[in-house]
Scaffold this active site. Structure first.
Site, PDB file in Angstrom:
ATOM      1  N   LYS A   6       1.102  -0.932   0.234  1.00  0.00           N
ATOM      2  CA  LYS A   6      -0.123  -0.268   0.115  1.00  0.00           C
ATOM      3  C   LYS A   6       0.735   1.637   0.284  1.00  0.00           C
ATOM      4  O   LYS A   6       1.985   1.368   0.567  1.00  0.00           O
ATOM      5  CB  LYS A   6      -1.030   0.071   1.084  1.00  0.00           C
ATOM      6  CG  LYS A   6      -0.115  -0.046   2.479  1.00  0.00           C
ATOM      7  CD  LYS A   6       0.093   1.565   3.213  1.00  0.00           C
ATOM      8  CE  LYS A   6       1.163   1.344   4.375  1.00  0.00           C
ATOM      9  NZ  LYS A   6       1.535   2.715   4.636  1.00  0.00           N
ATOM     10  N   ASP A 138      -1.977  -0.316  10.350  1.00  0.00           N
ATOM     11  CA  ASP A 138      -2.129  -1.208   8.790  1.00  0.00           C
ATOM     12  C   ASP A 138      -3.007  -2.679   8.863  1.00  0.00           C
ATOM     13  O   ASP A 138      -3.364  -2.787   7.874  1.00  0.00           O
ATOM     14  CB  ASP A 138      -1.292  -1.353   8.255  1.00  0.00           C
ATOM     15  CG  ASP A 138      -0.273   0.582   8.309  1.00  0.00           C
ATOM     16  OD1 ASP A 138      -1.054   1.221   8.949  1.00  0.00           O
ATOM     17  OD2 ASP A 138       0.732   0.479   7.637  1.00  0.00           O
TER      18      ASP A 138
END
Length: 248
Positions: A6, A138
């Site tokens: 990401k 995350d």
């Protein structure tokens, strides 16, 4: 299973919660950068969790190990325990450690999803995200599998975002950033909670990148450069900082 990276289009610190920092951030999945995770039979049955891959940390601190431990604690599944006596985890690493691309969190999320499917645990994404939040901030984003999302709190609130994502080129310098140290320097030297999260969280990723520079969009850019001065040469015009670094 592919365990994708990401990037953070923006990352703003909005406050503190005990030893944690509360964030408002845009996460975008990068499918071109990924690790491969497989479960394969061990050569010999053993009690220990076996993880094969290029990791710099001990097995007990590996996010994959922590994911398995949390999942066993939550489900109390004997089948899960027996499964990892017979199976090892093999990871082909492409996402560099300390790169700000969420490799460890992605690996943890992929492990949770794979276990849930293979062992028919029938846990919802919400439940897996809640388990994942104990491993890292995350992890919930990766559990949900959204292409783009606004992430709040200490990572536990993930809201899918209908986005206009430009084509992104990601470069990772040969610098491994320590996330805890970057946040520590932020708290000691740069702490200034952002008050206008709603105003930027409604903008598309393309609008954000066209309207603001790297130092505004990511509150961790300055503290990271404070610790790792070599990062400064990578943050030229048109380049943006992901997470706690070092990728741009």
């Amino acid at each position: 299973m592919r365990s994708c990276a990401k990037v953070n289009i923006f990352l703003k610190i909005v406050g503190k919660r005990d030893d944690y920092h509360e964030i408002c951030s845009r996460f975008v999945r990068v499918e071109e950068i990924y690790d491969d995770i497989s479960f394969l039979p061990k050569n010999k049955t053993s009690e220990s969790v076996e993880i094969i891959g290029e990791f710099s940390c001990p097995v007990e601190k590996n996010s994959i190990y922590l994911a398995i431990k949390e999942l066993i604690d939550f489900t109390q599944s004997k089948e899960l325990v027996e499964f990892f006596k017979r199976e090892k985890i093999v990871v082909e690493k492409r996402i560099k450690e300390g790169s700000g691309l969420g490799g460890g969190s992605s690996n943890a999320a992929s492990t949770l999803l794979m276990c849930n499917e293979i062992l028919n645990l029938n846990l919802s994404r919400d439940t897996l995200a809640k388990i994942g939040s104990k491993i890292g901030a995350d992890v919930p984003f990766f559990v949900y599998g959204y292409k783009s999302a606004n992430v709040y709190g200490i990572g536990e609130r993930v809201c899918e975002f209908s986005d206009d994502i430009p084509k992104l080129k990601v470069e990772t310098p040969d610098i491994e950033c320590n996330t805890k140290e970057v946040y520590k320097i932020y708290r000691e030297n740069y702490f200034s909670p952002f008050q206008e999260c709603e105003s930027i969280s409604l903008k598309s990723s393309r609008e954000l990148l066209e309207s603001y520079d790297a130092k505004f969009l990511n509150d961790l850019a300055l503290p990271a450069m404070h610790i790792y001065p070599g990062l400064s040469s990578f943050l030229k015009e048109g380049r943006y900082f992901s997470g706690s670094g070092s990728s741009v």
